[in-house]
Design an enzyme around this catalytic site. Sequence first.
Site, short mmCIF file in Angstrom:
data_model
loop_
_atom_site.label_atom_id
_atom_site.label_comp_id
_atom_site.label_asym_id
_atom_site.label_seq_id
_atom_site.Cartn_x
_atom_site.Cartn_y
_atom_site.Cartn_z
CG ASN A 11 -1.71 1.22 1.43
OD1 ASN A 11 -1.77 2.07 0.54
ND2 ASN A 11 -2.35 1.36 2.59
CD1 TRP A 12 3.51 1.08 -2.96
CD2 TRP A 12 3.51 2.33 -4.82
NE1 TRP A 12 4.22 0.40 -3.91
CE2 TRP A 12 4.23 1.15 -5.07
CE3 TRP A 12 3.37 3.26 -5.85
CZ2 TRP A 12 4.83 0.88 -6.31
CZ3 TRP A 12 3.96 2.99 -7.09
CH2 TRP A 12 4.68 1.81 -7.31
CE LYS A 13 -0.17 3.18 4.83
NZ LYS A 13 0.03 3.28 6.28
CG HIS A 98 -5.81 1.97 5.64
ND1 HIS A 98 -5.36 2.87 6.57
CD2 HIS A 98 -4.78 1.12 5.40
CE1 HIS A 98 -4.10 2.57 6.88
NE2 HIS A 98 -3.73 1.51 6.17
CD GLU A 100 -2.74 5.49 7.01
OE1 GLU A 100 -2.83 5.61 5.77
OE2 GLU A 100 -1.73 5.01 7.56
CD GLU A 168 -3.44 -2.52 7.56
OE1 GLU A 168 -2.33 -2.75 7.06
OE2 GLU A 168 -4.08 -1.48 7.33
N GLY A 174 2.79 2.11 10.90
CA GLY A 174 3.79 3.16 10.75
C GLY A 174 4.56 3.47 12.02
CB SER A 206 5.32 -1.98 12.05
OG SER A 206 4.98 -0.64 12.34
N GLY A 227 2.86 -1.17 4.29
CA GLY A 227 2.88 0.25 3.95
C GLY A 227 4.29 0.72 3.65
N GLY A 228 4.94 1.26 4.66
CA GLY A 228 6.26 1.88 4.49
C GLY A 228 7.27 1.01 3.74
P1 PGA Z 1 2.97 0.23 7.64
O1 PGA Z 1 1.48 0.46 7.09
O2 PGA Z 1 3.48 -1.04 7.04
O3 PGA Z 1 3.73 1.43 7.21
O4 PGA Z 1 2.85 0.12 9.15
C1 PGA Z 1 0.61 -0.61 6.93
C2 PGA Z 1 -0.72 -0.14 6.41
O5 PGA Z 1 -1.19 0.93 6.82
O6 PGA Z 1 -1.34 -0.82 5.55
#
Ligand code: PGA
Length: 244
Positions: A11-13, A98, A100, A168, A174, A206, A227-228
């Site tokens: 997930n590049w966000k 998600h 976020e 999640e 993150g 993470s 994500g990251g």
């Molecule tokens: P992260 O994000 O790997 O940077 O913790 C995961 C996500 O939000 O899907």
Amino acid sequence: MARGKKLIAGNWKMNGLRADGLALAEAVAARAKAGAPRCDLLVCPPATIAAAVGGALVASGVALGGQDCHAAEKGPCTGDVSAEMLKDAGCAYVIVGHSERRAACGETDAVVNAKVAAAWRAGLIAILCVGETRAEREAGQEVAIVTGQLAGSLPAGATADNLVAAYEPVWAIGTGLTPTLTDIGAIHEAIRRNIPTGTRILYGGSVNPGNAREILSLADVDGALVGGASLKADDFWAIAEACP
Ligand code: PGA
């Protein structure tokens, strides 16, 4: 039916202009082509570059996904992207619910439920995210929160082929923090009881090359939502390589 190979999803966000995105997609595609991955791979770039980066990915066997969709097919929804538009851009999956978006955009279970239905209407596989906050975990409510989100966010008609669940924990996204393996296993087991047999359940929060192997070796973990670490082709590939 869908369970079997694990699914590693990036997930590049809100990261990636066209040139960076293309370079990253090409690097992932090159590894996928050369490396014969043991898992299924998925990349969810920003919608603006989905079509541009999708070609290289899909040609290398890496699926393309969206990060969110509107519930409606079309209409007066300025700035939004429909599931049909994602499908048209080459996507096979879309992430919905998600944390976020639940937090920053006020998305309720009812909103997420309509988005899952929209994904299915367009022929996309919905990746439905659920997870508790730090306070909810400290209060011992994590199972109730996660199963409650599932009950509210999942319309009738789920199958192992149109749904992927993603656990999640909000506090792990993150932050570099992750639940214990026992805790991940317990929540995945609880999710498993509430979704169709064979549905994949991803862990997200993470995940990195250092912890992927032990997380992915858990019986009820069918992959990872990353994500990251998905923004670096080497790290993303190392996570894919950590699949048993
Ligand atoms: P992260 O994000 O790997 O940077 O913790 C995961 C996500 O939000 O899907």
